[in-house]
Scaffold this motif. Structure first.
Motif, short mmCIF file in Angstrom:
data_model
loop_
_atom_site.label_atom_id
_atom_site.label_comp_id
_atom_site.label_asym_id
_atom_site.label_seq_id
_atom_site.Cartn_x
_atom_site.Cartn_y
_atom_site.Cartn_z
N LEU A 197 5.29 -23.15 -42.19
CA LEU A 197 6.09 -21.89 -42.62
C LEU A 197 7.06 -21.67 -41.63
CD1 LEU A 197 6.79 -19.89 -44.74
CD2 LEU A 197 4.96 -18.28 -43.48
N ASN A 198 8.41 -21.67 -41.94
CA ASN A 198 9.42 -21.58 -41.05
C ASN A 198 10.17 -20.12 -41.48
OD1 ASN A 198 11.12 -21.67 -38.89
ND2 ASN A 198 12.44 -23.65 -39.64
N LEU A 199 9.96 -19.08 -40.79
CA LEU A 199 10.71 -17.92 -41.09
C LEU A 199 11.97 -17.53 -40.42
CD1 LEU A 199 7.30 -15.94 -41.10
CD2 LEU A 199 8.72 -16.72 -43.26
N PHE A 200 12.87 -16.97 -41.19
CA PHE A 200 14.34 -16.86 -40.40
C PHE A 200 14.70 -18.32 -39.93
CE2 PHE A 200 11.77 -12.99 -39.44
CZ PHE A 200 12.55 -12.04 -40.13
N ALA A 201 14.77 -19.14 -40.80
CA ALA A 201 14.79 -20.56 -40.56
C ALA A 201 16.25 -21.06 -40.36
CB ALA A 201 14.05 -21.30 -41.55
N TYR A 202 17.22 -20.17 -40.47
CA TYR A 202 18.51 -20.71 -40.12
C TYR A 202 18.84 -21.95 -40.90
CZ TYR A 202 22.85 -20.99 -37.41
OH TYR A 202 24.26 -20.96 -36.81
N THR A 203 19.42 -22.90 -39.83
CA THR A 203 19.96 -24.44 -40.36
C THR A 203 18.72 -25.38 -40.35
OG1 THR A 203 20.97 -24.79 -38.56
CG2 THR A 203 22.56 -23.85 -40.16
N GLY A 204 17.51 -24.85 -40.12
CA GLY A 204 16.49 -25.86 -40.20
C GLY A 204 16.20 -26.97 -39.21
N GLY A 205 16.57 -26.88 -37.99
CA GLY A 205 16.08 -27.65 -37.06
C GLY A 205 14.57 -27.87 -36.79
N ALA A 206 14.07 -26.70 -36.69
CA ALA A 206 12.48 -26.80 -36.69
C ALA A 206 11.73 -27.23 -38.01
CB ALA A 206 12.06 -25.07 -36.37
N SER A 207 12.55 -26.97 -38.96
CA SER A 207 11.98 -27.50 -40.53
C SER A 207 11.97 -29.04 -40.68
CB SER A 207 12.81 -26.82 -41.37
OG SER A 207 12.53 -25.49 -41.50
N ILE A 208 13.01 -29.56 -40.21
CA ILE A 208 13.27 -30.85 -40.17
C ILE A 208 12.63 -31.65 -39.39
CG2 ILE A 208 15.32 -31.02 -41.61
CD1 ILE A 208 17.14 -31.66 -38.96
N ALA A 209 12.11 -31.16 -37.98
CA ALA A 209 11.36 -31.48 -36.94
C ALA A 209 10.02 -31.81 -37.50
CB ALA A 209 11.32 -30.94 -35.86
N ALA A 210 9.37 -30.63 -38.41
CA ALA A 210 7.94 -30.66 -38.93
C ALA A 210 8.01 -31.39 -40.06
CB ALA A 210 7.78 -29.29 -39.32
N LYS B 205 -2.73 -19.69 -46.67
CA LYS B 205 -3.08 -20.11 -45.19
C LYS B 205 -1.90 -21.19 -44.86
CE LYS B 205 -6.26 -17.31 -43.77
NZ LYS B 205 -6.37 -16.16 -43.10
N TYR B 206 -1.35 -21.19 -43.84
CA TYR B 206 -0.54 -22.09 -43.18
C TYR B 206 -1.13 -22.63 -41.83
CZ TYR B 206 2.90 -20.61 -46.44
OH TYR B 206 3.51 -20.25 -47.77
N GLN B 207 -1.04 -24.11 -41.44
CA GLN B 207 -1.48 -24.53 -40.27
C GLN B 207 -0.47 -24.24 -39.16
OE1 GLN B 207 -2.26 -26.35 -43.34
NE2 GLN B 207 -4.08 -24.94 -43.12
N GLY B 208 0.85 -24.10 -39.54
CA GLY B 208 1.79 -23.93 -38.52
C GLY B 208 2.80 -22.78 -39.16
N ILE B 209 3.26 -21.75 -38.02
CA ILE B 209 4.02 -20.74 -38.34
C ILE B 209 5.23 -20.93 -37.26
CG2 ILE B 209 4.50 -18.36 -38.82
CD1 ILE B 209 1.61 -18.11 -40.04
N ILE B 210 6.38 -20.93 -37.92
CA ILE B 210 7.57 -20.64 -36.77
C ILE B 210 8.45 -19.62 -37.25
CG2 ILE B 210 9.61 -21.97 -35.98
CD1 ILE B 210 8.15 -24.44 -37.22
#
Length: 300
Positions: A135-148, A200-205
């Motif tokens: 889960l990526n919160l306040f995720a903006y343009t998604g750098g962390a999302s696409i890395a995951a 539940k999430y295994q990762g939270i950003i």
């Protein structure tokens, strides 16, 4: 305390910093823009900055605002400067591409110092069993999302601004990735609902701004809402397989505050790292760009 700076950027460089500005190379273009933490003198002369940059951000003076501290402004472009362009980032098996653009708030679509966290996310997800939910919160343009996603995670990307979600999707597609779940919603409302559902999430950003608004006018004020947000995240995070990352850019929050929050709300978690993110310019000046806390059940 740990100091983190990107080590794998080949297309980005902080050239110089000072006088509340920074001079940066993003791929083929060099930009000059405001930076409130660059309180020292620059190492290069003003005419050198002016000659080198392809575009410079100039703040707008607002009516009745003598302090001239608005985030809004405009870009002064030189001939040949594009308003949008692509920039790559590579790490191990991760090949990302970002669509950059010149916004009216001095931003260009990425925070380069976050590359250290992208590497961490990629390594951690790769080391986790199965297909972790991230889960990526306040995720903006998604750098962390696409890395995951590049590492094989099932990613939910939450941001309150529809145009930013569209930008994130462009980054996903440019990186030849698919199937990120996009959610346009107030982050606090989303996590509150997920807790009620028992998810539940295994990762939270978590990458919250100092101040923001949800899609229907919900207020986010970090001093008032961060504690409750972290309580919800602690409930959502898996107890067996997990990783968690929080970044804070607000100058009023120190790494010690994050350490206290993390230990109080998440308990004794493995591989805890707390510290500062920074970029170093050509003249070895270290520019602080936020504090972080992160931990995981695996060694990436």
């Amino acid at each position: 305390m740990k100091l983190l700076t990107p080590e794998n950027w080949k297309s980005y460089e902080l050239i110089d910093s000072g006088n509340y500005k920074k001079l940066e190379k993003f791929g083929e273009f060099i930009l000059s823009r405001p930076e409130p933490q660059a309180v020292w003198d620059p190492s290069m002369r003003e005419d050198e900055w002016s000659r080198m940059n392809n575009a410079a951000f100039v703040k707008k003076k607002e009516e009745g605002n003598k302090n001239f501290d608005s985030e809004r402004g405009e870009w002064v472009l030189k001939k040949g400067m594009k308003e949008q362009w692509l920039m790559p980032y590579s790490y191990k098996g991760m090949e990302l591409k970002f669509r950059l653009g010149l916004s009216s708030f001095k931003h260009v679509g990425i925070f380069p110092e976050q590359a250290s966290n992208w590497d961490y996310i990629y390594d951690t997800v790769k080391a986790m069993p199965g297909k972790p939910k991230v889960l990526n919160l306040f995720a903006y343009t998604g750098g962390a999302s696409i890395a995951a996603k590049a590492a094989g995670a099932d990613v939910t990307h939450v941001d309150s601004v529809k145009q930013v979600i569209t930008w994130s999707r462009e980054n996903m597609e440019a990186s030849q990735l698919t199937d990120i779940r996009w959610v346009v919603e107030d982050a606090m409302k989303f996590v509150q609902r997920e807790v009620k559902r028992g998810n539940k999430y295994q990762g939270i950003i978590l990458d919250p701004p100092a101040y923001g608004r949800g899609p229907t006018g919900e207020k986010w004020i970090i001093e008032e809402h961060l504690n409750q947000m972290l309580k919800y995240c602690a409930e959502l995070l898996d107890n067996e397989n997990y990783f968690f990352i929080i970044n804070l850019y607000s100058i009023g929050f120190s790494a010690l505050i994050l350490e206290t929050f993390t230990k109080q709300l998440f308990g004794d978690r493995k591989n805890l790292e707390i510290g500062e993110l920074f970029l170093q310019d050509r003249f070895k000046k270290k520019l602080p760009l936020g504090v972080f806390s992160r931990f995981s059940s695996v060694k990436g």
